[in-house]
Design a protein around this motif. Structure first.
Motif, PDB file in Angstrom:
ATOM      1  N   SER A 102      10.467  12.183   6.753  1.00  0.00           N
ATOM      2  CA  SER A 102       9.260  11.436   8.088  1.00  0.00           C
ATOM      3  C   SER A 102       8.074  11.735   7.544  1.00  0.00           C
ATOM      4  O   SER A 102       7.425  11.550   6.755  1.00  0.00           O
ATOM      5  N   LEU A 103       8.317  12.622   7.711  1.00  0.00           N
ATOM      6  CA  LEU A 103       6.620  14.092   7.879  1.00  0.00           C
ATOM      7  C   LEU A 103       6.328  14.262   7.060  1.00  0.00           C
ATOM      8  O   LEU A 103       5.225  14.363   6.546  1.00  0.00           O
ATOM      9  N   THR A 104       7.738  14.847   5.790  1.00  0.00           N
ATOM     10  CA  THR A 104       6.606  14.629   4.347  1.00  0.00           C
ATOM     11  C   THR A 104       6.067  13.933   3.938  1.00  0.00           C
ATOM     12  O   THR A 104       5.120  13.365   3.418  1.00  0.00           O
ATOM     13  N   SER A 105       6.824  12.695   3.498  1.00  0.00           N
ATOM     14  CA  SER A 105       6.396  11.210   3.386  1.00  0.00           C
ATOM     15  C   SER A 105       4.935  11.192   3.779  1.00  0.00           C
ATOM     16  O   SER A 105       4.050  11.076   2.893  1.00  0.00           O
ATOM     17  N   ALA A 106       4.709  11.523   5.420  1.00  0.00           N
ATOM     18  CA  ALA A 106       3.398  11.109   6.118  1.00  0.00           C
ATOM     19  C   ALA A 106       2.343  11.815   5.359  1.00  0.00           C
ATOM     20  O   ALA A 106       1.244  11.346   5.668  1.00  0.00           O
ATOM     21  N   LEU A 107       2.235  13.253   5.073  1.00  0.00           N
ATOM     22  CA  LEU A 107       1.960  14.261   4.556  1.00  0.00           C
ATOM     23  C   LEU A 107       1.119  13.866   3.327  1.00  0.00           C
ATOM     24  O   LEU A 107      -0.160  14.498   2.555  1.00  0.00           O
ATOM     25  N   ILE A 108       2.226  13.255   2.575  1.00  0.00           N
ATOM     26  CA  ILE A 108       1.867  13.208   0.763  1.00  0.00           C
ATOM     27  C   ILE A 108       1.035  12.011   1.070  1.00  0.00           C
ATOM     28  O   ILE A 108       0.048  11.915   0.355  1.00  0.00           O
ATOM     29  N   LEU A 109       1.455  11.504   1.793  1.00  0.00           N
ATOM     30  CA  LEU A 109       0.528   9.525   1.677  1.00  0.00           C
ATOM     31  C   LEU A 109      -0.382  10.180   2.919  1.00  0.00           C
ATOM     32  O   LEU A 109      -1.496   8.974   2.652  1.00  0.00           O
ATOM     33  N   ASN A 110      -0.785  10.650   3.125  1.00  0.00           N
ATOM     34  CA  ASN A 110      -1.920  11.094   4.143  1.00  0.00           C
ATOM     35  C   ASN A 110      -3.312  11.779   2.980  1.00  0.00           C
ATOM     36  O   ASN A 110      -4.690  11.603   3.836  1.00  0.00           O
ATOM     37  N   SER A 111      -2.462  11.827   1.490  1.00  0.00           N
ATOM     38  CA  SER A 111      -4.060  12.862   0.728  1.00  0.00           C
ATOM     39  C   SER A 111      -4.983  11.454   0.208  1.00  0.00           C
ATOM     40  O   SER A 111      -4.240  10.110  -0.256  1.00  0.00           O
ATOM     41  N   ASN A 112      -6.003  11.479  -0.248  1.00  0.00           N
ATOM     42  CA  ASN A 112      -7.056  10.510  -0.315  1.00  0.00           C
ATOM     43  C   ASN A 112      -6.721  10.621  -2.170  1.00  0.00           C
ATOM     44  O   ASN A 112      -7.794  11.164  -3.275  1.00  0.00           O
ATOM     45  N   VAL A 113      -5.840  10.427  -3.153  1.00  0.00           N
ATOM     46  CA  VAL A 113      -5.271  10.201  -3.713  1.00  0.00           C
ATOM     47  C   VAL A 113      -5.584   8.691  -4.324  1.00  0.00           C
ATOM     48  O   VAL A 113      -5.797   7.749  -3.118  1.00  0.00           O
ATOM     49  N   LYS A 114      -6.811   7.865  -4.693  1.00  0.00           N
ATOM     50  CA  LYS A 114      -6.817   6.597  -5.811  1.00  0.00           C
ATOM     51  C   LYS A 114      -5.092   6.174  -5.984  1.00  0.00           C
ATOM     52  O   LYS A 114      -4.550   6.838  -6.131  1.00  0.00           O
ATOM     53  N   GLY A 115      -4.773   5.013  -5.332  1.00  0.00           N
ATOM     54  CA  GLY A 115      -4.262   3.981  -5.294  1.00  0.00           C
ATOM     55  C   GLY A 115      -2.366   4.120  -4.278  1.00  0.00           C
ATOM     56  O   GLY A 115      -1.921   3.940  -4.449  1.00  0.00           O
ATOM     57  N   VAL A 116      -3.152   5.603  -3.323  1.00  0.00           N
ATOM     58  CA  VAL A 116      -1.938   5.650  -2.811  1.00  0.00           C
ATOM     59  C   VAL A 116      -1.499   4.784  -1.995  1.00  0.00           C
ATOM     60  O   VAL A 116      -0.604   4.985  -1.006  1.00  0.00           O
ATOM     61  N   SER A 117      -2.433   3.446  -1.322  1.00  0.00           N
ATOM     62  CA  SER A 117      -2.196   2.561  -0.401  1.00  0.00           C
ATOM     63  C   SER A 117      -1.027   1.609  -1.282  1.00  0.00           C
ATOM     64  O   SER A 117       0.097   1.369  -0.555  1.00  0.00           O
ATOM     65  N   ILE A 118      -1.276   1.893  -2.669  1.00  0.00           N
ATOM     66  CA  ILE A 118       0.159   0.857  -3.092  1.00  0.00           C
ATOM     67  C   ILE A 118       1.456   1.600  -2.615  1.00  0.00           C
ATOM     68  O   ILE A 118       2.353   1.312  -2.665  1.00  0.00           O
ATOM     69  N   PHE A 119       1.224   3.538  -2.613  1.00  0.00           N
ATOM     70  CA  PHE A 119       2.532   3.669  -2.910  1.00  0.00           C
ATOM     71  C   PHE A 119       2.870   4.137  -0.989  1.00  0.00           C
ATOM     72  O   PHE A 119       4.557   3.750  -0.806  1.00  0.00           O
ATOM     73  N   ARG A 120       2.702   3.634  -0.978  1.00  0.00           N
ATOM     74  CA  ARG A 120       2.973   3.610   1.298  1.00  0.00           C
ATOM     75  C   ARG A 120       3.022   2.066   1.092  1.00  0.00           C
ATOM     76  O   ARG A 120       4.558   2.366   1.947  1.00  0.00           O
ATOM     77  N   GLY A 121       2.474   1.090   0.326  1.00  0.00           N
ATOM     78  CA  GLY A 121       3.365  -0.332   0.510  1.00  0.00           C
ATOM     79  C   GLY A 121       5.138   0.170   0.008  1.00  0.00           C
ATOM     80  O   GLY A 121       5.965  -0.643   0.955  1.00  0.00           O
ATOM     81  N   LEU A 122       5.209   0.621  -1.098  1.00  0.00           N
ATOM     82  CA  LEU A 122       6.245   0.629  -1.916  1.00  0.00           C
ATOM     83  C   LEU A 122       6.937   2.166  -1.200  1.00  0.00           C
ATOM     84  O   LEU A 122       8.280   1.438  -1.037  1.00  0.00           O
ATOM     85  N   ASN A 123       6.722   2.873  -0.309  1.00  0.00           N
ATOM     86  CA  ASN A 123       7.749   3.000   0.421  1.00  0.00           C
ATOM     87  C   ASN A 123       8.500   2.619   1.595  1.00  0.00           C
ATOM     88  O   ASN A 123       9.006   3.367   2.196  1.00  0.00           O
ATOM     89  N   TYR A 124       7.657   2.105   2.290  1.00  0.00           N
ATOM     90  CA  TYR A 124       8.017   0.713   3.400  1.00  0.00           C
ATOM     91  C   TYR A 124       9.014  -0.231   2.971  1.00  0.00           C
ATOM     92  O   TYR A 124      10.198  -0.526   3.533  1.00  0.00           O
ATOM     93  N   VAL A 125       9.417  -0.806   1.554  1.00  0.00           N
ATOM     94  CA  VAL A 125      10.110  -1.504   1.470  1.00  0.00           C
ATOM     95  C   VAL A 125      11.304  -1.510   1.727  1.00  0.00           C
ATOM     96  O   VAL A 125      11.313  -2.373   2.003  1.00  0.00           O
ATOM     97  N   PRO A 126      11.423  -0.297   2.007  1.00  0.00           N
ATOM     98  CA  PRO A 126      13.363  -0.250   2.044  1.00  0.00           C
ATOM     99  C   PRO A 126      13.508  -0.322   3.447  1.00  0.00           C
ATOM    100  O   PRO A 126      14.439  -0.827   3.607  1.00  0.00           O
TER     101      PRO A 126
END
Length: 308
Positions: free
Chosen positions: A93-117
């Motif tokens: 979970s911490l690794t996932s949060a650190l990756i999704l905290n990066s300022n990469v374009k489109g990261v919000s989309i990956f946050r949503g997809l990661n929450y789907v399960p």
């Protein structure tokens, strides 16, 4: 305003406060406290859903549990699962949060997809993993078969608990939200100061970010322990290699609704409650959980960071 008027106002405020608390207190008493007391009484009886009952039998259910090999086996399976799944799941979970905290374009989309399960039901996820772990045509065996390996997974007594650990770690990747919020709450000034001091990414992570996330880490640690001991849905749907995959809650369910030994099952529930509460007390005793860094003075925060 004289002293009598002040006392009258204070009493009025006190009664208003009691009035606001009373509805909650009433609900807690009716729906939580009294049922808990009655359930403990039920654990001291031979109550069954069908058939004759002996009534009050004292602590015989507890003695029977401690003398049962099935009880100790299910508790052992659950403890082994918790020991591995909790730290690995938190790391995921911490690794996932650190990756999704990066300022990469489109990261919000990956946050949503990661929450789907988390939106899928536990049974549906269990069925999916049942196909992945299938010894005949399962996805995992298809992948490792390329390298000449093959596993029975859920049907192998040595691999059934590791299989459930893999499932738990996969599910933990979607539990990144609280970690992500905690990361964003770390004061930016401390991050910039650590950069000026020449700290690299990992040094900054372990000496600044993670120490300041301690309240969230401990909260998630406690919730992960509780969730690990309450593991049921996928373990019940998928089963395991005989008793090697029988978790505590599965054993509880079998006794309550399979053998109709409701009094004994309630005793099992109280034993689990004591185990979990004991672990929680140890965690609270050994960890400075109530430190709230956002309200500290800068010197105290910097002192804590240096100690970390």
């Amino acid at each position: 305003m004289d002293a009598k008027e002040i006392k009258r106002i204070q009493k009025r405020k006190k009664y208003k406060g009691i009035g606001f608390v009373l509805p909650w207190l009433f609900g807690f008493t009716i729906f939580a406290l009294l049922p808990s007391i009655y359930s403990f009484y039920m654990s001291l009886t031979d109550w069954g859903l069908v058939g004759p009952n002996e009534g009050f039998i004292g602590f015989r259910n507890y003695v029977t549990a401690f003398q049962s090999s099935d009880f100790w086996n299910s508790l052992s399976v659950t403890v082994r699962f918790v020991i591995w799944a909790v730290p690995l799941g938190m790391a995921a979970s911490l690794t996932s949060a650190l990756i999704l905290n990066s300022n990469v374009k489109g990261v919000s989309i990956f946050r949503g997809l990661n929450y789907v399960p988390t939106l899928a039901s536990g049974v549906a996820i269990a069925v999916m993993w049942g196909w992945i772990f299938s010894p005949h045509g399962g996805l995992l065996n298809m992948i490792i078969g390329v390298f000449g390996f093959h596993g029975a997974w859920l049907f192998d007594p040595k691999l059934v608990v590791p299989s459930y650990i893999i499932m738990a770690v996969w599910g933990a990747f979607s539990g990144f939200l609280t970690y992500l919020v905690a990361i964003k709450e770390v004061p930016r000034s401390l991050i910039e100061s650590s950069r000026i001091l020449g700290m690299g990414y990992f040094e900054r992570l372990f000496k600044v970010t993670i120490p300041l996330m301690r309240p969230i880490l401990i909260y998630n640690f406690i919730m992960a322990i509780i969730g690990g001991f309450r593991k049921f849905s996928d373990a019940y749907v998928l089963g395991g290699a005989g008793d090697s995959g029988k978790f505590y809650m599965v054993y509880f369910y079998q006794q309550a609704f399979g053998n109709f030994r409701m009094g004994y099952a309630v005793a099992l529930a109280w034993i689990l409650f004591v185990i979990v509460m004991s672990l929680m007390l140890i965690v609270y005793k050994r960890t400075p959980f109530w430190e709230y860094y956002s309200g500290m003075k800068k010197k105290k925060v910097k002192k804590h960071v240096r100690k970390a």
